[in-house]
Scaffold this active site. Structure first.
Site, mmCIF file in Angstrom:
data_model
loop_
_atom_site.group_PDB
_atom_site.id
_atom_site.type_symbol
_atom_site.label_atom_id
_atom_site.label_comp_id
_atom_site.label_asym_id
_atom_site.label_seq_id
_atom_site.Cartn_x
_atom_site.Cartn_y
_atom_site.Cartn_z
ATOM 1 N N ASN A 6 -19.224 -4.709 6.443
ATOM 2 C CA ASN A 6 -19.701 -5.810 5.593
ATOM 3 C C ASN A 6 -21.011 -6.284 6.217
ATOM 4 O OD1 ASN A 6 -18.000 -8.852 4.431
ATOM 5 N ND2 ASN A 6 -19.507 -7.603 3.432
ATOM 6 N N ASN A 57 -25.034 -15.279 -1.290
ATOM 7 C CA ASN A 57 -24.708 -13.974 -1.836
ATOM 8 C C ASN A 57 -25.967 -13.290 -2.373
ATOM 9 O OD1 ASN A 57 -21.854 -14.104 -1.426
ATOM 10 N ND2 ASN A 57 -21.712 -15.508 -3.160
ATOM 11 N N CYS A 66 -17.344 -16.754 5.231
ATOM 12 C CA CYS A 66 -17.331 -15.295 5.340
ATOM 13 C C CYS A 66 -16.785 -14.908 6.708
ATOM 14 C CB CYS A 66 -18.737 -14.726 5.144
ATOM 15 S SG CYS A 66 -18.795 -12.932 5.286
ATOM 16 N N GLY A 67 -15.608 -14.312 6.724
ATOM 17 C CA GLY A 67 -14.951 -13.971 7.978
ATOM 18 C C GLY A 67 -15.651 -12.879 8.763
ATOM 19 N N ASN A 68 -16.211 -11.875 8.081
ATOM 20 C CA ASN A 68 -16.961 -10.832 8.771
ATOM 21 C C ASN A 68 -18.324 -11.353 9.210
ATOM 22 O OD1 ASN A 68 -14.997 -8.757 8.489
ATOM 23 N ND2 ASN A 68 -15.603 -8.502 6.363
ATOM 24 N N HIS A 157 -9.451 -16.611 -3.725
ATOM 25 C CA HIS A 157 -9.075 -15.193 -3.774
ATOM 26 C C HIS A 157 -7.885 -14.975 -4.695
ATOM 27 C CE1 HIS A 157 -11.662 -14.070 -0.361
ATOM 28 N NE2 HIS A 157 -11.395 -15.291 0.054
ATOM 29 N N ASN A 188 -12.764 -14.000 -5.832
ATOM 30 C CA ASN A 188 -12.828 -12.747 -5.078
ATOM 31 C C ASN A 188 -11.535 -12.005 -5.352
ATOM 32 O OD1 ASN A 188 -15.297 -13.164 -3.124
ATOM 33 N ND2 ASN A 188 -14.155 -15.075 -3.070
ATOM 34 N N GLU A 206 -16.085 -8.615 -4.319
ATOM 35 C CA GLU A 206 -16.473 -9.950 -3.896
ATOM 36 C C GLU A 206 -17.258 -10.672 -4.981
ATOM 37 O OE1 GLU A 206 -17.601 -11.053 0.054
ATOM 38 O OE2 GLU A 206 -17.467 -8.970 0.716
ATOM 39 N N ARG A 207 -16.915 -11.918 -5.167
ATOM 40 C CA ARG A 207 -17.603 -12.796 -6.111
ATOM 41 C C ARG A 207 -19.090 -12.878 -5.765
ATOM 42 N NH1 ARG A 207 -16.330 -19.194 -5.744
ATOM 43 N NH2 ARG A 207 -16.942 -18.624 -3.628
ATOM 44 N N CYS A 215 -14.112 -7.545 3.524
ATOM 45 C CA CYS A 215 -14.280 -8.980 3.244
ATOM 46 C C CYS A 215 -13.300 -9.707 4.144
ATOM 47 C CB CYS A 215 -14.013 -9.280 1.771
ATOM 48 S SG CYS A 215 -14.006 -11.046 1.364
ATOM 49 N N GLY A 216 -13.820 -10.433 5.132
ATOM 50 C CA GLY A 216 -12.951 -11.065 6.110
ATOM 51 C C GLY A 216 -12.028 -12.111 5.520
ATOM 52 N N GLY A 218 -11.232 -12.345 2.419
ATOM 53 C CA GLY A 218 -10.364 -11.641 1.475
ATOM 54 C C GLY A 218 -9.230 -10.924 2.177
#
Length: 273
Positions: A6, A57, A66-68, A157, A188, A206-207, A215-216, A218
């Site tokens: 990502n 985005n 965003c986790g990643n 999500h 998402n 991803e939205r 997607c972290g 997600g």
């Protein structure tokens, strides 16, 4: 930089002049005429908030969390000497999150992230469906039925469990799910296959982005949905995504979910436009 494939363009706004970042995200994230990225991440630091991560985005919309990306955020701060191996709080639009560098080997830079407590309240996600939680709710997309579970992980999500993630036409159904009328702020969309005890396989739309390698948030939402619906047991899990593997630990409802994964630097450069 990228976290499990990502990828993001990160800009340290502490040494940059302010500009219209939402407008800049569109050409910069373009993979044909720009740098190419799944999002633009800004590093900010203020006296009252401390470290702050802001993300846009590729369509210019602002993402809550965003986790990643936050793992990449932590890696950049670590390599700049701003943080060490201690747990550090970061403000995001989806709330405060903590990050901690676990391993700083050049080819194996690992960061743990406190992703917060998964929320299932439909009004919080938000999703316009009745009940105290939306779990395995049947939703039709052009004649195909998906049993979706709605989860808030800082951003919204919808997770659907399927027999095979490779058997779903994600490029077709992804945008239809994202813009389905039951999701007033869009969604998402994750599809997940249970491979075995404590082992999941996920793909994601991803939205505001489209299909990404990971997607972290997600992945975290998918883990929460899998445990909440009884498909896997609470505790430690591993998830395979198109960009690699992520590790999770979630004891169950009301507890924080922790994600651990790699972060990598691809290159540094100057954007001239």
């Amino acid at each position: 930089m990228h976290g499990t494939g990502n990828d993001f363009a990160l800009v340290d706004t502490r040494v940059e002049e302010e500009r219209d970042w939402a407008a800049l995200a569109v050409p910069l994230c373009d993979r044909h005429f720009g740098v190419g990225a799944d999002g633009l991440i800004l590093i900010r630091e203020t006296a009252d908030l401390g470290y702050q991560m802001v993300m846009y985005n590729p369509d210019g919309s602002r993402a809550e969390m965003c986790g990643n990306g936050i793992r990449c955020f932590a890696k950049l701060l670590y390599e700049a000497g701003d943080i060490g191996r201690e747990q550090v709080q970061v403000v995001t639009d989806g709330g405060r999150r903590w990050v901690r560098v676990e391993d700083n080997c050049p080819d194996d830079f690992v960061v743990a992230v406190g992703m917060g407590v998964p929320e299932f309240d439909p009004s919080r996600v938000p999703v316009d469906l009745p009940g105290a939680a939306v779990l395995d709710h049947a939703l039709q997309i052009e004649g195909t039925e998906f049993a979706i579970s709605a989860v808030l992980m800082g951003n919204p999500h919808a997770v659907a469990f399927v027999d095979s993630v490779d058997g779903v036409d994600l490029p077709r159904v992804g945008p239809l799910m994202e813009h389905h009328p039951v999701f007033p702020e869009r969604i998402n969309f994750e599809i997940c296959q249970v491979l075995g005890p404590g082992q999941l396989r996920m793909r994601v739309w991803e939205r505001g982005v489209g299909i990404t390698l990971a997607c972290g948030s997600g992945a975290a939402a998918t883990v929460a949905a899998a445990i909440r619906t009884g498909r896997v047991a609470p505790g430690q899990l591993r998830m395979t995504v198109d960009g690699g593997e992520l590790r999770f630990d979630w004891p169950g409802e009301g507890r924080e979910l922790v994600m651990t994964g790699l972060a990598a630097t691809v290159y540094d450069g100057v954007w001239r436009r």
